[in-house]
Design an enzyme around this catalytic site. Structure first.
Site, mmCIF file in Angstrom:
data_model
loop_
_atom_site.group_PDB
_atom_site.id
_atom_site.type_symbol
_atom_site.label_atom_id
_atom_site.label_comp_id
_atom_site.label_asym_id
_atom_site.label_seq_id
_atom_site.Cartn_x
_atom_site.Cartn_y
_atom_site.Cartn_z
ATOM 1 N N LYS A 276 -21.626 30.090 28.788
ATOM 2 C CA LYS A 276 -22.093 29.420 27.694
ATOM 3 C C LYS A 276 -22.770 30.079 26.583
ATOM 4 O O LYS A 276 -23.445 31.030 27.321
ATOM 5 C CB LYS A 276 -22.010 27.983 27.365
ATOM 6 C CG LYS A 276 -23.194 27.595 28.136
ATOM 7 C CD LYS A 276 -23.584 26.047 28.029
ATOM 8 C CE LYS A 276 -23.038 25.114 29.202
ATOM 9 N NZ LYS A 276 -23.457 23.717 29.089
ATOM 10 N N LYS B 226 -18.354 28.818 36.208
ATOM 11 C CA LYS B 226 -17.053 28.355 35.425
ATOM 12 C C LYS B 226 -17.380 28.772 33.919
ATOM 13 O O LYS B 226 -18.524 28.862 33.437
ATOM 14 C CB LYS B 226 -16.896 26.866 35.647
ATOM 15 C CG LYS B 226 -17.696 25.874 34.674
ATOM 16 C CD LYS B 226 -17.330 24.619 34.930
ATOM 17 C CE LYS B 226 -18.118 23.781 33.929
ATOM 18 N NZ LYS B 226 -17.877 24.080 32.340
ATOM 19 N N ASP C 165 -17.453 27.694 30.160
ATOM 20 C CA ASP C 165 -17.551 26.205 29.524
ATOM 21 C C ASP C 165 -16.087 25.974 29.222
ATOM 22 O O ASP C 165 -15.168 26.987 28.962
ATOM 23 C CB ASP C 165 -18.247 26.636 28.447
ATOM 24 C CG ASP C 165 -19.157 25.621 27.934
ATOM 25 O OD1 ASP C 165 -19.534 24.473 28.923
ATOM 26 O OD2 ASP C 165 -19.681 25.453 26.778
ATOM 27 N N HIS D 187 -11.850 19.002 34.971
ATOM 28 C CA HIS D 187 -12.994 18.646 33.917
ATOM 29 C C HIS D 187 -12.443 17.435 33.219
ATOM 30 O O HIS D 187 -11.343 17.277 32.732
ATOM 31 C CB HIS D 187 -12.932 19.812 32.918
ATOM 32 C CG HIS D 187 -14.047 19.651 32.096
ATOM 33 N ND1 HIS D 187 -14.258 18.854 30.976
ATOM 34 C CD2 HIS D 187 -15.434 20.424 31.957
ATOM 35 C CE1 HIS D 187 -15.388 19.027 30.493
ATOM 36 N NE2 HIS D 187 -16.105 19.729 30.953
#
Lengths: 372, 372
Positions: free
Chosen positions: A137, A162, A164, A253
């Site tokens: 990110k 991962k 964002d 998520h």
């Protein structure tokens, strides 16, 4: 024709009389959707209508009702199973799905997780102790910048890196370019470290592009896939987990799902939404906001999630709870105490800010979880 | 590169200071997902981060914050648009999405409804006055019984006959057999009456079967399609509305979505969930529980849904509000007064129970809405 039944435990707010009436209404609402007087005798009344199996007080103003449904009402479809569990009843206030008790026949209709805790550990090559995940990110960084971060995190020993979840296919950071560059960066670091860090691109996408992105990511070298079922639909995750062409772990998520658990008298219990349903979908790890961070989950709610991820559930593999969201380094001892070893800690900001040396930050955090 | 922005109005509970902090946090949480101190200067700070455009009191303990986002953050994807609007913020209590103000460029990225009010009226051949819909039920009836009901409802002049949303592909009432028999029954009745009643099968299904069921239904003679986006994912409805091979109106069912609106301080406002988002998905009519029935929506909430279905929204067609759920016949005058002519009344039980003569029941209800 009809035999096995599965059960749903609902928590119903109100006096005993009010709660009992709610329970009886649920039996109708979730199946025949007509009043009792319109239920035909015989097959429909005996088998199709939900059956109140148990009813008992939880507190002075809350009752637990265990209602069973014929497995056939769910038609072997995850979409229809969700509908039988909570479709129209989701619209009624002060009814909460507290727990699912799914029969073997029903569980066998879905594949469940394919990797789970043991499978993910095997891919990463870490047999015990907590795993460490971080996120690339912020949105707006270029592909090159994100790949540079991925490289450093992987050098530092982070196990899973991962995207964002807000990174999808924006024009300033296209999906295919990002996934290619970040995969390559992580593989390059892995060759240097000898480790097996997994890059986890976010494949959350419109339904006509979801599978395509999953396949692309797999072919280009991603190690696992991130998907937000609240955005794509729960069945999209299940379909990926059932897809023989896709051989990567799936990480779920919680975006857009929060309202389902916010009020303790409504929606779904934390363990149902972030544990049982995730395993039904086939997620191998589930991200959720940890207690004490910038979201409002309590310690007990997080514990119930972790328990639902790991407890026995038919033939389904246990999956990793993956708490994240404002995880500061001083909390790690408490987290280890709370979750034990079978957890993935999702650490964002601290990995970026502890020092300017991101590689060293990763190594330091690994040492905090006993992995140095 | 980045220009146009769209806006989301959030209602934030708390004192002015608390609400203002929530607003500032949303700007970060929904985009960069890092603290203010980690936002890089330049492009990201100026364009990517959400921007607080307006902030004003609603009540003494609630403030309205209008936050704008760059259209490009949503990547032209409905899934990511939902994420920017409310992804992680859905997990935070006492924040509600009150209204969407979507720019022309953003609206143009989705097709919107293809039939809307005018298109549905044209198919049915009723230019004014409310339309009448009913549901085939209960689950457990055989294909032949349901087709028999469909025939009688159509003879009685009902405009739309939908499957109960719990009918999917159960072994005791398989999808293909049901849809064929009910389509034929309705066409047979139409030949007798000279009317254009539409049969609306429920195509809610696992994602790999959704399109297949839609195409089958269309080819076998269905007149519109019922889908519950809370079960399939919102983008599944959009994909059907964008699919050139599917040329039927889409009717949206609220199953599993209720918790999103239950608490007035959380989730999505009724008009957002059952109006604006439905039009973004491309629904032509949206079912929701009417006030005073067995669900808890208020008159004002229902009015806000109807308004959001029908008010101007870029180039998108206005769509039918379709209130249902415990609609007794004595309520009809009030409903006509409340909703006016541009409404589909979804009447279940009363059509079955007013008298044993279902054909006559349909005609009688039509007379109540001024259509005899």
């Amino acid at each position: 024709m009809i035999g096995e039944r599965f059960q749903v435990i609902y928590h119903l707010s109100g006096t005993e009389a009010v709660a009992l009436e709610k329970a009886q209404t649920i039996c109708l609402e979730q199946t025949v959707e007509v009043g009792q007087e319109l239920v035909p005798n015989g097959f429909i009344k005996e088998h199709i209508v939900g059956r109140l199996e148990q009813f008992s007080p939880v507190t002075s103003n809350c009752y637990a009702a265990t209602i069973s449904y014929a497995v056939e009402t769910a038609a072997g479809e995850l979409t229809q199973l969700l509908n039988v569990i909570f479709g129209n009843t989701s619209i009624k206030p002060e009814i909460r799905v507290q727990q699912l008790i799914l029969s073997e026949k029903l569980l066998a209709q879905f594949g469940g997780p394919r990797f789970g805790i043991a499978g993910l550990r095997q891919l990463i090559g870490v047999a015990e102790k907590p795993l460490l995940c971080t996120a690339l990110k912020p949105m707006g960084k270029s592909v090159i910048e994100l790949a540079g971060l991925a490289y450093q995190f992987a050098l530092g020993g982070v196990d899973l890196i991962k995207d964002d979840h807000g990174l999808t296919n924006q024009p300033f950071c296209p999906f295919t370019e990002r996934v290619k560059a970040c995969s390559e960066a992580v593989h390059r670091a892995n060759r240097q470290t000898g480790k097996h860090c997994l890059y986890v691109p976010n494949i959350t996408a419109p339904c006509h592009q979801l599978r395509e992105r999953a396949i692309y990511a797999q072919e280009i070298g991603a190690g696992a896939l991130l998907i937000a079922p609240g955005l794509t639909g729960f069945d999209s995750l299940r379909a990926l987990a059932a897809d023989d062409a896709i051989r990567l772990p799936l990480i779920s998520h919680p975006a857009f799902l929060g309202t389902m658990v916010t009020h303790p008298a409504n929606g779904l219990a934390h363990g149902v939404l972030f544990g049982q349903l995730q395993r039904l979908m086939g997620a191998d790890a589930v991200i959720y906001p940890n207690y004490g961070g910038r979201f409002g989950f309590t310690r007990e709610e997080c514990q119930s999630i972790a328990a639902s991820c790991r407890e026995p559930m038919g033939h389904y593999l246990p999956i990793f709870p993956m708490p994240g969201g404002g995880m500061s380094l001083e909390k790690i001892p408490d987290l280890l105490n709370e979750y034990g070893n079978e957890v993935v800690l999702l650490v964002g900001g601290a990995l970026y800010t502890r020092s300017p040396d991101i590689v060293d930050n990763g190594r330091y955090i690994l040492s905090l979880v006993g992995r140095s």
